[in-house]
Design an enzyme around this catalytic site. Sequence first.
Site, PDB file in Angstrom:
ATOM      1  N   ASN A  51       5.359   0.798   3.303  1.00 32.86           N
ATOM      2  CA  ASN A  51       4.985   1.403   4.854  1.00 32.86           C
ATOM      3  C   ASN A  51       6.203   1.168   5.544  1.00 32.86           C
ATOM      4  O   ASN A  51       6.601  -0.249   5.764  1.00 32.86           O
ATOM      5  CB  ASN A  51       3.618   1.345   5.186  1.00 32.86           C
ATOM      6  N   GLY A  54       5.158   0.543  11.868  1.00 32.74           N
ATOM      7  CA  GLY A  54       5.971  -0.029  13.116  1.00 32.74           C
ATOM      8  C   GLY A  54       4.962  -0.244  14.087  1.00 32.74           C
ATOM      9  O   GLY A  54       5.346  -0.177  15.408  1.00 32.74           O
ATOM     10  N   CYS A 109       4.534  -9.046  10.863  1.00 33.95           N
ATOM     11  CA  CYS A 109       4.833  -7.440  10.436  1.00 33.95           C
ATOM     12  C   CYS A 109       6.241  -7.590   9.982  1.00 33.95           C
ATOM     13  O   CYS A 109       7.081  -8.064  10.696  1.00 33.95           O
ATOM     14  CB  CYS A 109       4.566  -6.676  11.792  1.00 33.95           C
ATOM     15  N   GLY A 189       0.136  -3.057  -2.423  1.00 39.13           N
ATOM     16  CA  GLY A 189      -0.528  -2.366  -3.334  1.00 39.13           C
ATOM     17  C   GLY A 189      -0.665  -3.472  -4.630  1.00 39.13           C
ATOM     18  O   GLY A 189      -0.628  -4.600  -4.405  1.00 39.13           O
ATOM     19  N   GLY A 215      -4.388  -8.382  -0.746  1.00 39.06           N
ATOM     20  CA  GLY A 215      -2.946  -8.365  -1.252  1.00 39.06           C
ATOM     21  C   GLY A 215      -3.448  -7.463  -2.664  1.00 39.06           C
ATOM     22  O   GLY A 215      -3.617  -8.442  -3.737  1.00 39.06           O
ATOM     23  N   GLY A 237      -6.850  -3.091   1.528  1.00 33.93           N
ATOM     24  CA  GLY A 237      -5.730  -2.509   2.187  1.00 33.93           C
ATOM     25  C   GLY A 237      -5.277  -1.195   1.702  1.00 33.93           C
ATOM     26  O   GLY A 237      -6.203  -0.067   1.527  1.00 33.93           O
TER      27      GLY A 237
END
Lengths: 300, 220
Positions: A51, A54, A109, A189, A215, A237
């Site tokens: 992804n 941002g 990030c 993933g 995670g 997630g």
Amino acid sequence: MLLNASGCLDALTAPELVRLLDGFVTKTITPEPREGNPPVRIAETDAGMLNSIGLANPGRNCFLAETLPRLRELGVPLWVSVGGFSASDYAETCAALERVEAIELNLSCPNVDVAPESAAAIVSACRAATSLPLYAKLSPSTWDIAETARALEAAGADGLSLVNTLRGLALDERTLLPRLGRGTGGYSGPALKPVALAAVYACAAAVGIPIVGMGGVQSGLDALELIAAGASAVALGTILFSDPTAPTRIRSELAAEAAARDLGHPLDARGAAHSSLQIGVSHSGNGLRKRLETGPKVTA
Amino acid sequence: MRRERRRLTAAEQVGPYTLLQVERGGLDPGIPGQFFMLEAPGRVLPRPMSVCRATPRELEFLIDPIGPGTRALCDLGPGDELHVLGPLGKGFDLAVERPLLVAGGIGIAPMPYLSQRLGGPPAILGFRTEWHAEAATLVPNAEVCIEPTYVTELLPRGQPDVLACGPEPMLAALRGLVPSAQLAWEAPMACGYGACYGCAVEIDGELKRLCVEGPVLRAA
């Protein structure tokens, strides 16, 4: 305790899903509004996804005035994820927050430029600005994550969120150009699970503060493994994207996995991976109990 | 929004595309232009697909096998099961006086259901090849063009209510020609229900989440 990973659920768009969790972690809030990165923002790969959102968010002032009051109405414990581009960015947002369960400092990030200060300096600045619980969210690509964890504990962090995504790149099979608008993105993933386990395992042995493990969790067994590595809570997630009902399923699978090991509660498995004794699923559970008793100290 | 496990009753070839027929059960087909997230076997993320046809017993999805997810879906056969989530997003506004359906390539996918709900209005369908154009049989009352002729060259005079789906250049051209048009856009999506912010597309300098605010947007 099941949470969502920051940025993986919009509580106001899907309030019914938030109520399946024990707490809601907001998307990261920065001082100024951010539109986020240009499209394309999502690319699936063979064992995960990238992804490049941002940190799209309405900015601190709008969040405090408009979003937070609406989130409170959901009646779910709120964790506010805080981001910034300097230590003072983080500290000012922390100072403005009150009546939330915890603050998660997004120190990692992969999709934006990072603050120049060290993670410990940012945690110190935030510690001075708030008495709310402070969780530091780290990247698994931190060079020595256990050493960083010790520094953050010393700087006043109350807990760790492990792990953020890894930086990755996917190329279009025809053009061989990056599939994401910004080039690279955060990789999440199933492929992230062993990386997350290693980070939780290393930090649990290094510090005494609690860890939210995340995670690649897709099942109750995945969640139990993170707990065994040392986590005392688990966040979901990418699985929320493919299965919005995952919290209910994973919660029941986790209970079943614990019961199959004769554990009264899934958290009774906490730290189990830190023992060198070999056991598998035990009907008596004696092996695991012994293992928990004899394993290294992993305090809550 | 419901996520349910459903059995495939048939997978039919239509030119290069595959028409998956899924047991409908209690699922609401939604409004034409809305979509479902279909579990793509062996893949991490599901894929967004608009409803192609809705019968009392089945929901049908037309799929172009262009990548690993769509190929996995097209490899499914009768009796296989998959999770479906939907209906999602905002569909076409059906309160139109002189509907004209315009589609390019796999953009034909929502048109059969849209045509059915609007009583078979005229349609203009564009394709790359004769083989792709075999899908035109799914839409009644259609005029078909093959490249190098484009659908925009066949637009009638007057002010029809254009409802369109197709590749971005086609939608961009229609926006200029028919400001009142309703356009169904496409973007890679992780979740389909507003969680990931992955499907944001820039339209007139503004980022919109296609899964929540679209996929059907007004041209102007």
